[in-house]
Design an enzyme around this catalytic site. Structure first.
Site, mmCIF file in Angstrom:
data_model
loop_
_atom_site.group_PDB
_atom_site.id
_atom_site.type_symbol
_atom_site.label_atom_id
_atom_site.label_comp_id
_atom_site.label_asym_id
_atom_site.label_seq_id
_atom_site.Cartn_x
_atom_site.Cartn_y
_atom_site.Cartn_z
ATOM 1 N N TYR A 10 -7.088 0.473 -3.705
ATOM 2 C CA TYR A 10 -5.769 1.323 -3.058
ATOM 3 C C TYR A 10 -4.491 1.025 -4.405
ATOM 4 C CZ TYR A 10 -5.678 -0.692 2.505
ATOM 5 O OH TYR A 10 -6.099 -0.869 3.706
ATOM 6 N N LYS A 38 -6.995 4.497 -1.372
ATOM 7 C CA LYS A 38 -5.278 5.159 -0.694
ATOM 8 C C LYS A 38 -4.961 4.805 -1.537
ATOM 9 C CE LYS A 38 -1.651 2.590 2.015
ATOM 10 N NZ LYS A 38 -1.787 1.760 2.627
#
Length: 170
Positions: A10, A38
């Site tokens: 992330y 992400k």
């Protein structure tokens, strides 16, 4: 190394205070447990840097409102806040962005993102879920509180708009 499952990195500097440089992803790209990123920096420029540095790594948008741009640049999907409140509508939004012409979606979904982030995530989403009767309480862990949300009426109006938009998609 300890995970037996595939891992997604992330990049959310707004929440973590740290930006994951594309070079880090390049370094771990061949690891057996790494499969995707992400990208939620809020920056199309940063997304493009990842795309250029590691073109073989699947990138997912972590910004609901930027999905049309990221989709045009080759992202694989969306890790979404809106999907918690509007799962079917968000699924349709993702489908249109990845496979179609998302220009018509910019005003509605851009506003949806702005309203869902009018207070710290997940305050607006939980407040709307409570109002819709889908959860019993919008109690959050401190220091978050649903008292930070200024305008529930705006959320309810948006919910109605998204429901009506979804009806036009069927």
């Amino acid at each position: 190394e300890t995970s037996e499952l595939p891992c997604m990195i992330y990049n959310i500097p707004g929440r973590t205070g740290v930006r994951v440089p594309p070079q880090v992803i390049r370094t771990i790209a061949g690891h057996r447990n790494f499969w995707s990123v992400k990208e939620a920096s809020g920056s199309i420029r940063e997304y493009q840097q990842f795309r250029q540095e590691v073109p073989e790594v699947p990138l997912f948008s972590g910004d609901d409102g930027l999905l049309p741009y990221f989709a045009a640049a080759g992202c694989r999907g969306l890790i979404s806040v809106a999907s918690n409140v509007w799962p079917e509508a968000t699924g349709r939004y993702v489908e249109i962005c990845l496979n179609g012409d998302p220009k018509q979606l910019f005003p509605l979904w851009k506003r949806a993102t702005e309203i869902l982030f009018s207070a710290s995530n997940p305050i607006p989403a939980k407040s709307l879920l409570r109002e819709k009767g889908l959860i019993k309480t919008s109690v959050l862990r401190p220091p978050l509180t649903d008292r930070e949300l200024d305008n529930l009426e705006e959320l309810l109006n948006l919910d109605n708009e998204i429901s009506n938009w979804l009806l036009t998609q069927k």
